[in-house]
Design a protein around this motif. Structure first.
Motif, mmCIF file in Angstrom:
data_model
loop_
_atom_site.group_PDB
_atom_site.id
_atom_site.type_symbol
_atom_site.label_atom_id
_atom_site.label_comp_id
_atom_site.label_asym_id
_atom_site.label_seq_id
_atom_site.Cartn_x
_atom_site.Cartn_y
_atom_site.Cartn_z
ATOM 1 N N GLN A 170 0.819 -1.205 0.000
ATOM 2 C CA GLN A 170 0.000 0.000 0.000
ATOM 3 C C GLN A 170 0.856 1.259 0.000
ATOM 4 O O GLN A 170 0.416 2.319 -0.426
ATOM 5 N N LEU A 299 -10.583 -11.104 -3.108
ATOM 6 C CA LEU A 299 -10.770 -9.970 -2.195
ATOM 7 C C LEU A 299 -10.268 -8.673 -2.804
ATOM 8 O O LEU A 299 -10.862 -7.608 -2.593
ATOM 9 N N GLN A 300 -9.191 -8.732 -3.589
ATOM 10 C CA GLN A 300 -8.630 -7.506 -4.145
ATOM 11 C C GLN A 300 -9.233 -7.146 -5.506
ATOM 12 O O GLN A 300 -9.625 -5.999 -5.728
ATOM 13 N N ALA A 303 -13.738 -8.001 -5.079
ATOM 14 C CA ALA A 303 -14.385 -7.246 -4.006
ATOM 15 C C ALA A 303 -13.849 -5.827 -3.883
ATOM 16 O O ALA A 303 -14.485 -4.980 -3.254
ATOM 17 N N HIS A 305 -11.019 -4.674 -2.383
ATOM 18 C CA HIS A 305 -10.313 -4.289 -1.160
ATOM 19 C C HIS A 305 -8.849 -3.993 -1.466
ATOM 20 O O HIS A 305 -8.261 -4.550 -2.405
ATOM 21 N N SER A 306 -8.246 -3.133 -0.662
ATOM 22 C CA SER A 306 -6.815 -2.884 -0.784
ATOM 23 C C SER A 306 -6.054 -4.109 -0.295
ATOM 24 O O SER A 306 -6.627 -4.970 0.389
ATOM 25 N N GLU A 309 -6.379 -4.340 3.505
ATOM 26 C CA GLU A 309 -7.722 -4.736 3.938
ATOM 27 C C GLU A 309 -7.940 -6.229 3.692
ATOM 28 O O GLU A 309 -8.481 -6.946 4.554
ATOM 29 N N ALA A 310 -7.529 -6.714 2.513
ATOM 30 C CA ALA A 310 -7.681 -8.137 2.203
ATOM 31 C C ALA A 310 -6.878 -8.994 3.177
ATOM 32 O O ALA A 310 -7.343 -10.044 3.636
ATOM 33 N N MET A 313 -8.588 -9.269 6.531
ATOM 34 C CA MET A 313 -9.760 -10.135 6.473
ATOM 35 C C MET A 313 -9.376 -11.610 6.545
ATOM 36 O O MET A 313 -10.167 -12.449 6.990
#
Length: 506
Positions: A170, A299-300, A303, A305-306, A309-310, A313
């Motif tokens: 990130q 997830l990335q 969905a 997500h960064s 975040e993934a 989770m």
């Protein structure tokens, strides 16, 4: 205490010294597991920066465990002869140096080469850690606990990898994930000579260059052939490579049977406890690595997500692996090793069954629930299977036996991405529908991988982009459903087979 005593009398170590040595040996374990899961999360970033093909993505992930699997038996045998701590430190220095080089790879091809070199040095790390543990902890209960902690180190690293890797991705470029190796390995190189006793086989056989060549050729060729079969089907070249690997394997076994001091006692495989434990080891890692491969992308890329975040989770599932890995020790004392191991593999099957039933809906919650269940099973099955495999051999042969166990682990990692990843890619390519307004080269990129579709969509008008992403997401999730069903059937079969073969033996 003299060095000679440390080498040949590990029972003279104090309790504190044994656990301090284990603490140091956890460093390379954490490193390898952090590296593996952090790399899975870097796939979308790699796709944007290096523009690899779908096959190159699989190679970037697979080449490391493939090379590592090919060399594990050789490195374990060399550790038995020259000293397991010496091999560990050599691998640590090389792994740190090549990791720094991999961070700045200018192309997908260069990164594949760097990952191959990491496999060479990684092959020195893992057999050394578990064989040193086998020799340091002579008490069965202590050894089982130490192995549970060792396995939990994999899970802790797998949990830490996404968090650290997600934060790095990130804030920095994808190559930063490889630099994690440097600060982790420096303490190993400083502390291991002081805290970890050297050990080796007191009566090693002579170096066997022909045996080394045969086992490396067998493992390397067979794992490569399996990967290519999963990706391209039974081509003539692939079948030739498989035949070569099989011929090398047969020649290796025959050579080991007639040698007075073989580098690997192949008669170990006649022990059903040892053989079944290896199969459970392989299938459990197959289940975990294959799941992480498609969950991280869903997830990335679907969905939205960064990376961080993934990663967060996925942490609950990976923490469950640690908890259940440690809980396996008291579970074994209460219920026995076989029931705990079989239940672990059944949980793998149930987790994939959840995904097979609900994955087509695109529900991130269903995937995460399945992941938690799979992680619980992996924690239990891996702890017990590793302990069973190691307890079946004499301490002097721990290096070679642990190398075989690690080979099963790495072959499972290869198959997790090669088989499930290739099936997923195949289903994705067949299921995606690219808008006719998209140019031919861009359409090919979108059909190659989910990451490619996301890249192409970024340059399209809103309506075309939405249509492409919707089709790609549906194709990807449909592929996940198919691969989950296959994995579930496999895990059920292994659980039932283990229960039947080892009933009354464990």
């Amino acid at each position: 205490m003299t060095i000679h005593q440390l080498e040949f009398a590990p029972e003279q170590l104090t309790r504190r010294a044994r656990w301090a040595a284990l603490g140091v040996l956890m460093l390379p374990v954490l490193l390898v597991s952090i590296d593996n899961t952090a790399l899975s999360f870097a796939v979308p970033s790699l796709s944007r920066s290096l523009a690899p093909s779908g096959n190159q993505i699989l190679w970037i992930i697979d080449i490391y465990p493939l090379v590592l699997a090919a060399l594990l038996v050789t490195m374990g045998s060399l550790g038995d002869r020259f000293g397991r701590r010496r091999i560990l430190l050599t691998g640590g220095i090389g792994f740190a140096a090549v990791s720094a080089l991999a961070a700045f790879a200018p192309s997908a091809g260069w990164l594949i080469v760097a990952r191959a070199l990491l496999g060479i040095f990684g092959a020195m790390l893992m057999p050394a850690t578990i064989s040193l543990i086998r020799n340091i902890f002579t008490d069965a209960t202590e050894r089982r606990t130490a192995i549970a902690i060792w396995m939990s180190g994999f899970s802790a690293g797998a949990a830490l990898g996404p968090i650290v890797g997600g934060w790095l991705l990130q804030h920095f470029w994808w190559g930063s994930i490889f630099l994690i190796a440097v600060p982790v390995l420096i303490p190993l190189l400083v502390l291991a000579p002081r805290l970890v006793p050297e050990s080796r086989d007191p009566e090693p056989g002579p170096i066997d260059p022909a045996g080394i060549a045969l086992v490396t050729g067998a493992l390397g060729a067979l794992v490569y052939a399996i990967k290519e079969l999963a990706t391209h089907g039974p081509t003539g070249t692939t079948m030739l490579i498989a035949a070569f690997g099989l011929a090398c394997g047969i020649a290796f076994v025959r050579r080991m049977l007639v040698r007075r001091n073989p580098m690997l006692d192949v008669r170990l495989f006649a022990n059903p406890i040892f053989s079944v434990a290896l199969m459970v080891n392989l299938v459990s890692i197959f289940a975990l690595v294959g799941f992480i491969y498609f969950l991280a992308q869903h997830l990335q890329l679907i969905a939205g997500h960064s990376p961080l975040e993934a990663a967060l989770m996925m942490v609950p599932g990976l923490v469950v692996t640690v908890v259940l890995g440690l809980a396996a020790v008291p579970f074994v004392r209460r219920f026995g090793a076989l029931p705990v191991m079989v239940v672990g593999v059944l949980l793998n099957a149930i987790g994939y069954l959840v995904v097979s039933a609900l994955g087509h809906t695109g529900s991130g919650l269903a995937l995460l629930v399945g992941f938690v269940v799979v992680c619980a099973g992996v924690g239990m099955a891996e702890t017990v299977s590793n302990d069973l495999a190691l307890s079946a051999v004499p301490p002097a042969k721990a290096g070679a036996a642990s190398a075989v166990s690690e080979t099963a682990y790495e072959v499972g990692a290869v198959l997790g991405t090669a088989v499930l990843g290739s099936l997923l890619n195949l289903a994705y390519r067949q299921g995606i529908s690219v808008p006719v307004t998209v140019g031919e080269s861009a359409a090919e990129q979108a059909r190659a991988t989910m990451g490619g579709a996301v890249e192409v969509a970024a340059d399209l008008p809103t309506a075309s982009a939405d249509a492409l992403l919707a089709s790609a997401g549906h194709a990807f999730d449909s592929g996940v459903t198919l691969t989950a069903a296959i994995a579930s059937v496999l895990c059920f079969a292994v659980a039932l087979g283990a229960a039947r073969i080892l009933r009354g033996r464990v």
